[in-house]
Write a protein that holds these residues in place. Sequence first.
Motif, short mmCIF file in Angstrom:
data_model
loop_
_atom_site.label_atom_id
_atom_site.label_comp_id
_atom_site.label_asym_id
_atom_site.label_seq_id
_atom_site.Cartn_x
_atom_site.Cartn_y
_atom_site.Cartn_z
N LEU A 58 87.30 24.10 137.42
CA LEU A 58 86.03 23.94 136.71
C LEU A 58 84.79 24.43 137.48
CD1 LEU A 58 86.78 20.66 134.79
CD2 LEU A 58 86.33 22.91 133.82
N HIS A 59 84.93 25.54 138.23
CA HIS A 59 83.71 26.17 138.74
C HIS A 59 83.09 26.89 137.53
CE1 HIS A 59 86.99 28.92 138.87
NE2 HIS A 59 86.22 29.96 139.13
N HIS A 60 81.80 27.15 137.57
CA HIS A 60 81.07 27.61 136.38
C HIS A 60 81.46 26.77 135.16
CE1 HIS A 60 79.52 30.92 138.62
NE2 HIS A 60 80.73 31.34 138.93
N PRO A 61 81.30 25.48 135.25
CA PRO A 61 81.84 24.59 134.22
C PRO A 61 81.22 24.76 132.84
CG PRO A 61 80.36 23.39 135.68
CD PRO A 61 80.55 24.75 136.28
N ASP A 62 79.94 25.13 132.81
CA ASP A 62 79.27 25.17 131.50
C ASP A 62 79.89 26.21 130.57
OD1 ASP A 62 77.76 23.44 132.96
OD2 ASP A 62 75.82 24.32 132.50
N ASP A 63 80.43 27.31 131.17
CA ASP A 63 81.06 28.36 130.35
C ASP A 63 82.42 27.91 129.82
OD1 ASP A 63 78.96 29.81 131.28
OD2 ASP A 63 80.12 30.94 132.77
N ILE A 221 82.71 25.66 149.84
CA ILE A 221 81.80 26.72 150.30
C ILE A 221 81.09 27.18 149.04
CG2 ILE A 221 81.48 28.83 151.64
CD1 ILE A 221 84.32 28.54 152.70
N SER A 222 79.81 26.85 148.93
CA SER A 222 79.08 27.17 147.70
C SER A 222 78.10 28.32 147.98
CB SER A 222 78.37 25.92 147.21
OG SER A 222 77.65 26.21 146.04
N THR A 223 76.93 28.04 148.49
CA THR A 223 76.02 29.14 148.87
C THR A 223 76.44 29.74 150.22
OG1 THR A 223 74.53 27.70 150.09
CG2 THR A 223 74.07 27.99 147.75
N ALA A 224 77.33 29.04 150.93
CA ALA A 224 77.79 29.41 152.28
C ALA A 224 76.69 29.29 153.34
CB ALA A 224 78.42 30.81 152.31
N ARG A 225 75.54 28.69 152.95
CA ARG A 225 74.45 28.55 153.94
C ARG A 225 74.88 27.70 155.13
NH1 ARG A 225 72.78 32.81 153.06
NH2 ARG A 225 71.47 32.42 154.85
N THR A 226 75.67 26.65 154.85
CA THR A 226 76.10 25.76 155.94
C THR A 226 76.93 26.57 156.95
OG1 THR A 226 76.22 23.96 154.34
CG2 THR A 226 77.35 23.60 156.46
N MET A 227 77.89 27.34 156.42
CA MET A 227 78.77 28.10 157.32
C MET A 227 78.00 29.22 158.01
SD MET A 227 82.63 28.00 156.20
CE MET A 227 83.46 26.42 156.02
N GLY A 246 87.67 26.66 153.91
CA GLY A 246 87.09 25.84 152.84
C GLY A 246 88.18 25.48 151.85
N VAL A 247 88.09 24.27 151.29
CA VAL A 247 89.07 23.91 150.26
C VAL A 247 88.74 24.67 148.98
CG1 VAL A 247 90.07 22.04 148.88
CG2 VAL A 247 89.34 21.58 151.25
N HIS A 248 87.47 24.61 148.56
CA HIS A 248 87.07 25.19 147.27
C HIS A 248 86.18 26.42 147.47
CE1 HIS A 248 88.70 21.57 145.50
NE2 HIS A 248 87.85 20.80 146.15
N ALA A 249 86.69 27.58 147.08
CA ALA A 249 85.98 28.85 147.27
C ALA A 249 85.00 29.09 146.12
CB ALA A 249 87.00 29.99 147.36
N SER A 270 91.71 27.48 150.10
CA SER A 270 92.87 27.09 149.30
C SER A 270 92.71 27.74 147.92
CB SER A 270 92.97 25.57 149.18
OG SER A 270 92.25 25.11 148.05
N ASN A 271 93.77 27.71 147.13
CA ASN A 271 93.72 28.40 145.84
C ASN A 271 93.29 27.49 144.68
OD1 ASN A 271 96.06 26.93 145.93
ND2 ASN A 271 97.37 28.50 145.02
N THR A 272 92.44 26.49 144.98
CA THR A 272 91.91 25.67 143.87
C THR A 272 90.99 26.50 142.98
OG1 THR A 272 90.08 24.91 145.25
CG2 THR A 272 92.04 23.51 145.19
N ILE A 273 90.37 27.53 143.56
CA ILE A 273 89.58 28.51 142.79
C ILE A 273 90.12 29.88 143.21
CG2 ILE A 273 87.29 29.54 142.45
CD1 ILE A 273 86.08 26.80 143.14
N ALA A 274 90.55 30.68 142.24
CA ALA A 274 91.14 31.98 142.59
C ALA A 274 90.11 32.86 143.30
CB ALA A 274 91.63 32.67 141.32
N HIS A 275 90.47 33.36 144.50
CA HIS A 275 89.55 34.19 145.29
C HIS A 275 90.37 34.97 146.30
CE1 HIS A 275 86.33 35.05 148.27
NE2 HIS A 275 85.62 35.18 147.16
#
Length: 290
Positions: A58-63, A221-227, A246-249, A270-275
């Motif tokens: 459910l990344h980009h969940p609104d779509d 890892i969202s904006t990746a600013r932390t990393m 990161g668990v969630h790409a 990990s492959n929780t989000i295909a990347h």
Amino acid sequence: MEKIFFTYPGNEQISNDVCTICSGIKGEFQFHKFPDGETYIRIITDVKEKVCVIICSLHHPDDKILPLYYLCCLCKDLGARQVVLVAPYLAYMRQDKQFNPGEAVTSEYFASYISRFADKLVTVDPHLHRKHSLSELYSIPCEVIHAAPEISKWIKSNIRNPVLIGPDMESEQWVSAVAAKAGAAFTVLHKTRLGDREVEVSIPDIDKFSDHTPVLVDDIISTARTMVATVKQIKQLKLKPPVCIGVHAVFAGNAWEELKNSGVDKVVTSNTIAHSSNIINMARLIADVI
Ligand code: R5P
């Protein structure tokens, strides 16, 4: 009980793996967007009296949330006994309280919406921060899978002399558990988030680990600013180029390019989000709970 696996578009790899491990049946359905943006869905496979497992990160969940709702309703209308939603990445976990008057607590609205059309939820490391369990938000049974054991295994077999670096004080318990299983040292960042895309970090005690390989571990890892900010510090301290895990790409906007070009050795997710950075496969652990 026979299980039919429906793959929401974009989740093919993890869905095929889970279905194969579970010896499930692949559900056939047609999914079409009309020129006006409305959704057409038709299920071909017979689902009467079956358990339908729908795999949709459910990344980009609104779509996704409305077509997902239609798919779950349709399974029920066609006689499915149970609809299990596997959302390897679960969205809307951050706005779990009202920070300012008048704000929507979207974690609660999202959870109550999903709880209305799915009978059960399976997910990987939801970003529980102020809530301790998904049952504080969701009214359906939830199964939570943890990526930590798989991350530890990967670190143990791929990195010599690692020092794990966690993103913030709240992550200390998680990072220490990953480090213990990997037989590694760890520290956690002092982090201040100054805005959506701005963070300041410092790495305590890092001078003790000058001969180690820094391994940054985080759930999202969202904006990746932390990393990226941590990689900058690591470079200034003239440590070895870090490995980022990161668990969630999520990689919002150009976060992937920025992180890849920041001076890292490699990025592993990990492959929780295909990347393209997916290396750690969560399919076996997901299949185990299904
Ligand atoms: C924060 O609590 C999380 O563990 C992550 O550190 C955060 O989500 C990372 O976000 P970003 O990639 O946008 O810096």
